[in-house]
Write a protein that holds these residues in place. Sequence first.
Motif, PDB file in Angstrom:
ATOM      1  N   MET A  15       0.983  -1.288   0.144  1.00 28.27           N
ATOM      2  CA  MET A  15      -0.050   0.167  -0.049  1.00 28.27           C
ATOM      3  C   MET A  15       1.059   1.172   0.213  1.00 28.27           C
ATOM      4  O   MET A  15       1.748   1.168   0.862  1.00 28.27           O
ATOM      5  CB  MET A  15      -0.794   0.117   1.072  1.00 28.27           C
ATOM      6  N   ASP A  16       0.341   2.270  -0.760  1.00 18.55           N
ATOM      7  CA  ASP A  16       1.396   3.418  -0.696  1.00 18.55           C
ATOM      8  C   ASP A  16       1.107   4.204   0.417  1.00 18.55           C
ATOM      9  O   ASP A  16       0.019   4.094   1.135  1.00 18.55           O
ATOM     10  CB  ASP A  16       0.944   4.285  -2.218  1.00 18.55           C
ATOM     11  N   THR A  17       1.875   5.297   0.650  1.00 18.46           N
ATOM     12  CA  THR A  17       1.650   6.163   1.897  1.00 18.46           C
ATOM     13  C   THR A  17       0.562   6.952   1.962  1.00 18.46           C
ATOM     14  O   THR A  17      -0.077   6.897   3.162  1.00 18.46           O
ATOM     15  CB  THR A  17       2.979   7.105   1.889  1.00 18.46           C
ATOM     16  N   TYR A  18       0.056   7.424   1.003  1.00 16.97           N
ATOM     17  CA  TYR A  18      -1.316   8.122   0.997  1.00 16.97           C
ATOM     18  C   TYR A  18      -2.277   6.986   1.090  1.00 16.97           C
ATOM     19  O   TYR A  18      -3.150   7.588   2.000  1.00 16.97           O
ATOM     20  CB  TYR A  18      -1.577   8.658  -0.460  1.00 16.97           C
ATOM     21  N   SER A  19      -2.609   6.001   0.628  1.00 20.36           N
ATOM     22  CA  SER A  19      -3.495   5.078   0.959  1.00 20.36           C
ATOM     23  C   SER A  19      -3.274   4.572   2.542  1.00 20.36           C
ATOM     24  O   SER A  19      -4.510   4.478   2.994  1.00 20.36           O
ATOM     25  CB  SER A  19      -3.450   3.652   0.162  1.00 20.36           C
ATOM     26  N   GLU A  20      -2.271   4.511   2.910  1.00 16.01           N
ATOM     27  CA  GLU A  20      -2.048   4.151   4.305  1.00 16.01           C
ATOM     28  C   GLU A  20      -2.664   5.197   5.174  1.00 16.01           C
ATOM     29  O   GLU A  20      -3.485   5.042   6.328  1.00 16.01           O
ATOM     30  CB  GLU A  20      -0.823   3.689   4.872  1.00 16.01           C
ATOM     31  N   MET A  21      -2.653   6.538   4.864  1.00 15.68           N
ATOM     32  CA  MET A  21      -3.296   7.735   5.392  1.00 15.68           C
ATOM     33  C   MET A  21      -4.589   7.731   5.337  1.00 15.68           C
ATOM     34  O   MET A  21      -5.264   7.945   6.535  1.00 15.68           O
ATOM     35  CB  MET A  21      -2.405   9.073   5.196  1.00 15.68           C
ATOM     36  N   VAL A  22      -4.858   7.302   4.282  1.00 22.26           N
ATOM     37  CA  VAL A  22      -6.454   7.306   4.048  1.00 22.26           C
ATOM     38  C   VAL A  22      -7.233   6.423   5.053  1.00 22.26           C
ATOM     39  O   VAL A  22      -7.973   6.546   5.742  1.00 22.26           O
ATOM     40  CB  VAL A  22      -6.884   7.468   2.739  1.00 22.26           C
ATOM     41  N   LYS A  23      -6.513   5.134   4.952  1.00 19.52           N
ATOM     42  CA  LYS A  23      -6.965   3.935   5.735  1.00 19.52           C
ATOM     43  C   LYS A  23      -6.922   4.348   7.286  1.00 19.52           C
ATOM     44  O   LYS A  23      -7.942   4.084   8.005  1.00 19.52           O
ATOM     45  CB  LYS A  23      -6.122   2.752   5.531  1.00 19.52           C
TER      46      LYS A  23
END
Length: 172
Positions: A1-9
């Motif tokens: 998972m990319d960093t932005y996806s991790e933050m959204v999660k």
Amino acid sequence: MDTYSEMVKYLTEDVPTVFYIYGDTIPFHEPHAESVKGRIDARRISTLSRENLMPDGSAEHYVLVIHDFYEHAPITKEDIELINELIETRQYTFYYIGHRYVSDFVENGLWGEKGVVESASDASISVGFDERVRCFGTGPLRDDDFTGAGQSPYLVGESIVSSVVSYVKSCR
């Protein structure tokens, strides 16, 4: 998972967060990872009021973003008092994108040191809690971020998401 996806999660699943947007639109793009179930819960509001903004249990954290870069988001002294009250709930992070009200925020105790406006040239200020201590920041947002100088159209949204995650994680 990319960093932005991790933050959204993190802001959708781990610490449910609602973003209230006042003024011009802030684009938040969808996460790249298919494993992320949601997207940023961003709600446009047309007025700043206790009824719209006080924490109501619908989320664990709240973010108020006032996008006034093009001076389309009028703010009164009463609005600044409300924003200060929201911040003091310790469930809020506040972002202001613009220039015209920075000195009003300082003079009314919302941001920075009274009488000192060091970052009036910055396009973004933030107030939140870091390690449970109220803190202030200025963002890297500049005029060219809004005129498309090679930037993605969602850069501002990503910057805000990243900062909110940082504030929230520091207090957990």
